[in-house]
Design a protein around this motif. Sequence first.
Motif, PDB file in Angstrom:
ATOM      1  N   TYR A 113       0.864  -1.190   0.000  1.00 27.86           N
ATOM      2  CA  TYR A 113       0.000   0.000   0.000  1.00 27.86           C
ATOM      3  C   TYR A 113       0.896   1.234   0.000  1.00 27.86           C
ATOM      4  N   ALA A 114       0.320   2.420   0.110  1.00 30.55           N
ATOM      5  CA  ALA A 114       1.048   3.662  -0.152  1.00 30.55           C
ATOM      6  C   ALA A 114       2.330   3.800   0.651  1.00 30.55           C
ATOM      7  N   LEU A 115       2.309   3.437   1.933  1.00 28.62           N
ATOM      8  CA  LEU A 115       3.492   3.583   2.779  1.00 28.62           C
ATOM      9  C   LEU A 115       4.677   2.805   2.227  1.00 28.62           C
ATOM     10  N   GLY A 116       4.497   1.496   2.046  1.00 28.93           N
ATOM     11  CA  GLY A 116       5.597   0.661   1.590  1.00 28.93           C
ATOM     12  C   GLY A 116       6.086   1.046   0.206  1.00 28.93           C
ATOM     13  N   LYS A 117       5.164   1.283  -0.693  1.00 29.59           N
ATOM     14  CA  LYS A 117       5.548   1.651  -2.056  1.00 29.59           C
ATOM     15  C   LYS A 117       6.333   2.949  -2.074  1.00 29.59           C
TER      16      LYS A 117
END
Length: 403
Positions: A173-177
């Motif tokens: 999701y946005a954090l990891g990406k």
Amino acid sequence: MKYLKWPLVLAASLMSGAASAEISDNIVRVGVLNDISGIFQDTNGMGSVEAARMAAEDFNGGAKGIKVEVVYADHQNKADVGSAIARKWLDVEGVDAIVDVPNSAVGLSINTLLRGSRMTYLASSTASADLTGKACSPNTIQWVNDTWATGNTTAAAMMSRGGKDWYFLTVDYALGKGIEAEAQKYIEGHDGKVLGSSKHPLGTSDFASFLLQAQGSKAQVIGLANAGGDTINAVKQAVEFGIQQGGQKLVAFLLFINDVHGMGLKVAQGLQLMEAFYWDMNDDTRAFAKRFAARPGMNGKMPSGNQAGVYASTLAYLNAVAVTGSDNAKDVVPEMKKFKGRDKLFGDTAIRQDGRVVHPMYLFEVKKPEESKYPYDYYKLVSTIPAEQAFRPMAEGGCELVK
């Protein structure tokens, strides 16, 4: 005890602006929105609620008898749930500021919802660097950390120690990406290589297949671009696979003191991590941590960087309310952006025109069990990254919406 010093204003100036600046309902309501029951409950959860309450108590009416109420809710790591709560707080319940919000997908949705409203968004735990980039909003102040700082500073630190080849385990999701993208950009821009990446769902319990791929890549560094329970599970299983014993380095991009406590030093020892706050840095951080640990329900736990960020950002917001005589974002946020000075929890601090709070960052290494002398004595400082180097430079003019 006030941790941020803000200038006083004459009562006459408040009175002259009374027509446009006022405190709605005669109460300033701060809503702590986070994960109370899921993978971020230790690093945020009810500890963040207590941190906000501590800030309200230390504000003590701002010498003006201003009443403060702290409310909270669980966004369950779902953007639609978080947005529904924020909408109700905005339209029905008279909440004036939202603070905390771990989970970048939830945070970005809140950021969009509140843009142009009267509510202030204190994104103290939302790590997406888009909040001060393409999603920049005049309602938002971003404290503690972001994906640019995490990706760039951590990659730089590891590469300076010989880690040129990387493999990523990334939460999907946005954090990891965001973390992976920033780190990869730095690595490849400094003669390093990314040999591969495995994406995993939020809340993964079995990392076996991902770790086998990382191990098989022969990468010098395995980067964990995740957080909370995902990082803990990945580290524990990496030990079982003997990854570090095999010569590969394990680096956690977002790891907190609570996570290390949950793993235990026998498992976590040797991990590299970047933090904005450590409870045992100096007398001021230790004094805050001692108070926090004694709060209801904390049972001696030390605060995470995110929980410290809730305290600092909430107190900064309340002090700006006292100065302006208003709890409207159009008055409060510009006042907050005037601050440049020392914060007792985060050191030399400034709030930029794009809403990014800049402060030093620290590279730590987790101690070996025999090196720890007392409870929560878990980190040894490797290096300090000054504020001006730790965060992405501000775009000219601030950002699209802040000229």
